[in-house]
Design an enzyme around this catalytic site. Structure first.
Site, PDB file in Angstrom:
ATOM      1  N   ARG A   1      11.188 -35.371 -39.089  1.00 14.46           N
ATOM      2  CA  ARG A   1       9.558 -35.555 -39.829  1.00 14.46           C
ATOM      3  C   ARG A   1       9.929 -35.431 -41.521  1.00 14.46           C
ATOM      4  O   ARG A   1       8.993 -36.053 -41.843  1.00 14.46           O
ATOM      5  CB  ARG A   1       8.664 -34.749 -38.572  1.00 14.46           C
ATOM      6  CG  ARG A   1       8.168 -34.803 -36.974  1.00 14.46           C
ATOM      7  CD  ARG A   1       7.517 -36.058 -36.937  1.00 14.46           C
ATOM      8  NE  ARG A   1       6.148 -36.330 -37.439  1.00 14.46           N
ATOM      9  CZ  ARG A   1       5.645 -36.065 -37.525  1.00 14.46           C
ATOM     10  NH1 ARG A   1       4.874 -34.442 -36.831  1.00 14.46           N
ATOM     11  NH2 ARG A   1       4.026 -36.386 -38.625  1.00 14.46           N
TER      12      ARG A   1
ATOM     13  N   ASP B   1       3.577 -37.548 -24.343  1.00 13.77           N
ATOM     14  CA  ASP B   1       3.138 -36.488 -24.864  1.00 13.77           C
ATOM     15  C   ASP B   1       1.939 -36.060 -24.097  1.00 13.77           C
ATOM     16  O   ASP B   1       2.416 -35.907 -23.115  1.00 13.77           O
ATOM     17  CB  ASP B   1       2.446 -38.320 -25.703  1.00 13.77           C
ATOM     18  CG  ASP B   1       1.601 -37.155 -26.945  1.00 13.77           C
ATOM     19  OD1 ASP B   1       1.465 -35.458 -27.194  1.00 13.77           O
ATOM     20  OD2 ASP B   1       0.779 -37.883 -27.635  1.00 13.77           O
TER      21      ASP B   1
ATOM     22  N   CYS C   1       7.295 -36.233 -29.138  1.00 19.17           N
ATOM     23  CA  CYS C   1       6.247 -35.579 -30.210  1.00 19.17           C
ATOM     24  C   CYS C   1       6.233 -34.777 -30.933  1.00 19.17           C
ATOM     25  O   CYS C   1       6.651 -33.822 -31.802  1.00 19.17           O
ATOM     26  CB  CYS C   1       5.011 -36.555 -30.643  1.00 19.17           C
ATOM     27  SG  CYS C   1       3.495 -36.030 -29.726  1.00 19.17           S
TER      28      CYS C   1
ATOM     29  N   HIS D   1      -0.175 -42.622 -34.928  1.00 16.98           N
ATOM     30  CA  HIS D   1       0.678 -41.821 -35.837  1.00 16.98           C
ATOM     31  C   HIS D   1       1.475 -41.738 -36.465  1.00 16.98           C
ATOM     32  O   HIS D   1       3.106 -41.930 -35.774  1.00 16.98           O
ATOM     33  CB  HIS D   1       1.269 -40.591 -34.569  1.00 16.98           C
ATOM     34  CG  HIS D   1       1.580 -39.639 -35.268  1.00 16.98           C
ATOM     35  ND1 HIS D   1       1.270 -39.522 -36.211  1.00 16.98           N
ATOM     36  CD2 HIS D   1       2.007 -38.476 -33.951  1.00 16.98           C
ATOM     37  CE1 HIS D   1       1.745 -37.910 -36.108  1.00 16.98           C
ATOM     38  NE2 HIS D   1       1.873 -37.019 -35.193  1.00 16.98           N
TER      39      HIS D   1
ATOM     40  N   GLN E   1       4.684 -40.411 -37.429  1.00 14.95           N
ATOM     41  CA  GLN E   1       5.772 -39.976 -36.391  1.00 14.95           C
ATOM     42  C   GLN E   1       6.781 -40.913 -36.079  1.00 14.95           C
ATOM     43  O   GLN E   1       8.266 -40.909 -34.883  1.00 14.95           O
ATOM     44  CB  GLN E   1       5.237 -39.743 -34.979  1.00 14.95           C
ATOM     45  CG  GLN E   1       5.236 -38.578 -33.668  1.00 14.95           C
ATOM     46  CD  GLN E   1       6.512 -37.855 -33.539  1.00 14.95           C
ATOM     47  OE1 GLN E   1       5.911 -37.370 -34.578  1.00 14.95           O
ATOM     48  NE2 GLN E   1       7.478 -37.509 -33.458  1.00 14.95           N
TER      49      GLN E   1
ATOM     50  N   ARG F   1      -4.809 -36.218 -41.828  1.00  7.77           N
ATOM     51  CA  ARG F   1      -5.107 -36.002 -40.518  1.00  7.77           C
ATOM     52  C   ARG F   1      -6.298 -35.555 -39.686  1.00  7.77           C
ATOM     53  O   ARG F   1      -7.431 -34.970 -40.204  1.00  7.77           O
ATOM     54  CB  ARG F   1      -4.203 -35.153 -40.063  1.00  7.77           C
ATOM     55  CG  ARG F   1      -4.713 -34.398 -37.935  1.00  7.77           C
ATOM     56  CD  ARG F   1      -3.379 -33.626 -38.166  1.00  7.77           C
ATOM     57  NE  ARG F   1      -2.145 -33.948 -37.580  1.00  7.77           N
ATOM     58  CZ  ARG F   1      -1.365 -33.860 -36.696  1.00  7.77           C
ATOM     59  NH1 ARG F   1      -1.255 -33.168 -35.912  1.00  7.77           N
ATOM     60  NH2 ARG F   1       0.457 -34.151 -37.116  1.00  7.77           N
TER      61      ARG F   1
HETATM   62  N1  NVA Z   1      -1.715 -37.610 -28.992  1.00  5.52           N
HETATM   63  C1  NVA Z   1      -1.547 -36.202 -29.485  1.00  5.52           C
HETATM   64  C2  NVA Z   1      -0.558 -36.181 -30.368  1.00  5.52           C
HETATM   65  C3  NVA Z   1       0.173 -34.383 -31.251  1.00  5.52           C
HETATM   66  C4  NVA Z   1       1.016 -34.651 -32.009  1.00  5.52           C
HETATM   67  C5  NVA Z   1      -2.910 -35.509 -29.763  1.00  5.52           C
HETATM   68  O1  NVA Z   1      -3.727 -36.463 -31.113  1.00  5.52           O
HETATM   69  O2  NVA Z   1      -3.318 -34.465 -30.007  1.00  5.52           O
HETATM   70  N1   CP Z   2       4.366 -34.099 -33.941  1.00  8.40           N
HETATM   71  C1   CP Z   2       3.156 -33.267 -34.632  1.00  8.40           C
HETATM   72  O1   CP Z   2       2.310 -34.288 -35.284  1.00  8.40           O
HETATM   73  O2   CP Z   2       3.109 -32.051 -34.598  1.00  8.40           O
HETATM   74  P1   CP Z   2       2.186 -31.859 -35.225  1.00  8.40           P
HETATM   75  O3   CP Z   2       0.470 -32.012 -34.971  1.00  8.40           O
HETATM   76  O4   CP Z   2       2.445 -29.965 -35.189  1.00  8.40           O
HETATM   77  O5   CP Z   2       1.728 -31.760 -36.653  1.00  8.40           O
END
Ligand code: NVA
Ligand code: CP
Length: 332
Positions: free
Chosen positions: A315, A229, A270, A133, A136, A106
């Site tokens: 998830r 989101d 998400c 993502h 997800q 990540r």
């Molecule tokens: N768009 C958000 C998704 C979090 C799961 C981010 O990148 O922070």
């Molecule tokens: N939806 C998601 O990716 O959550 P986290 O950022 O907690 O992993």
């Protein structure tokens, strides 16, 4: 279907049949988990979990899923490793690829996870980049199918910043799976033109469609799923909040917006979500801008239409399916 050895970097690389196979496998693994049937078929294997951005769901899903499959895990946060600072991604990939059977990453640009995959012998799984993502998406599709019993022909409306990881990935998912994808956002938050064109081609083949709308009510009309989101994603500067609130406030998911959708519509997110004052950032925004809720109202978030916690649970089951399939546990 045999996905052994495959990386899982973006759904662009996967066919509808492969995506469906992973969701079916996740459903089977979920059933086994509920029935208490062990699936520790990957005993003796180990996976590395690299997180350059924070996480609750993704990290816990990889850890629990790996343990359920009988595997060991090593968690690397940005401070606890040499990645990117003292050691290049290519060198890291060759080191970790020689010790672990799989690597989750990540972080920031998609090119980093692509580079990791290029140099690693072991499969690499994208746990979120700025652009995509993909894990997800499998959870979202499983959730939609669990609620409605199907997914094909359903309309999913995404409200808010549609040119980031979640919006991009939902557009890809819907276009490949024969679903109708609609965006409700100001034009500058529409996904990139090139990706829209690619997805339109996939949608034409699958029976889906892509619609970009600046009018939130029109975007939500007759939708089966309303999805949103956060307005400011991880890695973006705090200074951007003021502009985002100004731009995206009309696209907040409210009860009035939900009424535009079908009566049977569900709400997905998400997560994490800013729906009340229960977070540090939520409180700061409240003090600065006087808002109690942002991308979704607390009323919608807590309503019976909201399936966000089922989505979050899924998830884990879907990430388990990705690891099992790419490590060759259930090839057949
Ligand atoms: N768009 C958000 C998704 C979090 C799961 C981010 O990148 O922070
Ligand atoms: N939806 C998601 O990716 O959550 P986290 O950022 O907690 O992993």
């Amino acid at each position: 279907m045999n996905l052994k050895g495959r990386d899982f970097l973006t759904l662009k690389d996967f066919t509808a049949e492969e995506i469906l196979y992973l969701v079916d496998l996740a459903a089977e693994l979920k059933k086994k988990k509920k029935e208490g049937i062990p699936v520790d078929v990957l005993r003796g294997k180990n996976v590395a979990l690299i997180f350059e951005k924070t996480s609750t769901r993704t990290r816990c899903s990889f850890e629990v899923a790996a343990h359920d499959l009988g595997m060991g895990t090593t968690y690397l946060d940005p401070k606890a490793s040499q990645i990117g600072k003292k050691e290049s991604i290519a060198d890291t990939a060759r080191v970790l690829g020689s010790m672990f059977e799989g690597i989750e990453y990540r972080g920031f640009g998609q090119e980093i996870v692509e580079e990791l995959a290029k140099y690693s012998d072991a499969p690499v799984w994208n746990g979120l980049t700025n652009e995509y993502h993909p894990t997800q998406m499998l959870a979202d599709l499983l959730t939609i199918r669990e609620v409605f019993g199907d997914y094909r022909g359903r309309k999913l409306c995404y409200m808010g910043d549609a040119r980031y990881n979640t919006g991009n990935s939902l557009m890809i998912l819907c276009s490949k799976m024969g679903m109708h994808f609609s965006v409700g956002a100001p034009e500058k938050y529409f996904p990139e033109k090139e990706l829209v064109e690619t997805c339109k081609k996939w949608a034409a083949e699958s029976g889906g469609s892509i619609e970009l709308n600046t009018d939130p009510m029109a975007a939500a009309k007759d939708a089966d799923v309303i999805y949103t989101d956060v307005w400011v994603s991880m890695g973006e500067p705090d200074e951007i909040w003021s502009e985002r609130i100004n731009d995206l406030k009309p696209y907040s998911v409210t009860s009035a917006l939900m009424k535009q959708a079908k009566p049977s519509a569900i709400f997905l997110h998400c997560l994490p979500a800013f729906h009340d004052l229960g977070t540090g950032i939520g409180m700061q925004i409240h003090e600065k801008f006087g808002l109690d809720e942002l991308e979704v109202t607390d009323e919608v978030f807590e309503s019976s239409q909201s399936k966000v916690f089922l989505e979050a649970e899924n998830r884990m089951h879907t990430i388990k399916a990705v690891m099992a399939a790419t490590l060759g546990a259930f090839a057949g």
